[in-house]
Design a protein around this motif. Structure first.
Motif, PDB file in Angstrom:
ATOM      1  N   PRO A 206     -54.350  66.647 -59.356  1.00 38.76           N
ATOM      2  CA  PRO A 206     -55.268  67.473 -60.164  1.00 38.76           C
ATOM      3  C   PRO A 206     -54.497  68.485 -60.998  1.00 38.76           C
ATOM      4  N   LYS A 208     -55.252  71.329 -61.719  1.00 39.99           N
ATOM      5  CA  LYS A 208     -55.301  72.650 -61.105  1.00 39.99           C
ATOM      6  C   LYS A 208     -54.073  72.888 -60.226  1.00 39.99           C
ATOM      7  N   CYS A 209     -53.593  71.835 -59.568  1.00 39.04           N
ATOM      8  CA  CYS A 209     -52.405  71.966 -58.716  1.00 39.04           C
ATOM      9  C   CYS A 209     -51.178  72.290 -59.550  1.00 39.04           C
ATOM     10  N   ASP A 211     -51.245  73.907 -62.414  1.00 42.39           N
ATOM     11  CA  ASP A 211     -51.401  75.307 -62.822  1.00 42.39           C
ATOM     12  C   ASP A 211     -50.987  76.253 -61.699  1.00 42.39           C
ATOM     13  N   ASN A 212     -51.361  75.900 -60.464  1.00 39.98           N
ATOM     14  CA  ASN A 212     -50.984  76.733 -59.318  1.00 39.98           C
ATOM     15  C   ASN A 212     -49.462  76.766 -59.144  1.00 39.98           C
ATOM     16  N   ASN A 215     -47.847  79.014 -61.909  1.00 40.18           N
ATOM     17  CA  ASN A 215     -48.042  80.447 -61.666  1.00 40.18           C
ATOM     18  C   ASN A 215     -47.135  80.943 -60.540  1.00 40.18           C
TER      19      ASN A 215
END
Length: 234
Positions: A206, A208-209, A211-212, A215
């Motif tokens: 995903p 989102k992973c 992006d994590n 960051n």
């Protein structure tokens, strides 16, 4: 494991740096009053069996606040190296006043009949990192390319870092192609190690992973960039 001696001064042994994955040993050449150093010898102690597949990369700097600069290496086949120190400003600073800093250090053999250039160095910090020979030789090659560049001196210079010297990634890649490649490989490997824990049955991750990861990576990079030395490129 290592030792260094500046001509006319006592021998100094290396001290291990605890919990370090970068510079594992340091040697501080200092004195209660400024002295003139003309040559510095760095070597592996005679009773040490140095692993043949590794090298000890040698760095110099003038104070704890400055950045180390790479100058050469030691290995089982090359257990010692002599660095010739020259200072451009021959004026001796008064006690407590900052000097002009270490001038030039080169790794050429001493020229017969050449007189050492006098100068004033109150402290020199030597850092030694035990790395694979491939890493060490890549740094040596990069150093040779820098010395061969137009307008480059044949001698090596320890100087304060100029933060405006590299303004963008393109300049970094042009000036330090080998290090840039190593940096890119380690960043990609770090991302791969993190993201493989989130693979689904189709082998997808995903966004989102990612992006994590990004960051967290930026935060850690700001706190301690040395963690990249722990990431293997393979």
């Amino acid at each position: 494991m290592f030792a260094a001696i500046a001509s006319g001064n006592p021998l100094q042994l290396s001290a291990e740096v605890p919990n370090s994955n970068s510079l594992q040993h340091t040697i501080v050449l200092s004195s209660t009053k400024p002295k003139s150093y003309s040559h510095i010898s760095v070597f592996i102690l005679p009773n040490v069996t140095f692993p043949p597949e590794f090298a000890g990369t040698v760095y110099f700097k003038l104070s704890p606040a400055e950045e180390f600069k790479f100058f050469g290496y030691l290995s089982a086949e090359k257990p010692s190296a002599i660095f010739k120190v020259r200072l451009p400003n021959l004026n001796v600073s008064a006690p407590g006043e900052p000097g002009d800093g270490l001038g030039e250090i080169d790794m050429e053999d001493e020229i017969p009949g050449e007189e050492p250039t006098p100068g004033n160095v109150s402290e020199i910090i030597i850092g030694i990192s035990i790395e694979s020979k491939d890493q060490a030789f890549a740094k040596v090659q990069e150093l040779k390319l820098q010395q061969a560049a137009p307008n480059s001196s044949n001698s090596l210079v320890v100087a304060r870092t100029n933060s405006s010297a590299i303004a963008n990634p393109g300049q970094l890649a042009r000036m330090y192609p080998v290090v840039t490649q190593q940096l890119a490989a380690r960043i990609v490997k770090h991302a791969h190690n993190y993201l493989t824990g989130f693979l689904d049955s189709q082998g997808n991750v995903p966004i989102k992973c990612f992006d994590n990861w990004w960051n967290k990576f930026k935060t850690r990079l700001q706190m301690d960039a040395q963690f990249l030395n722990e990431v293997t490129e393979e």
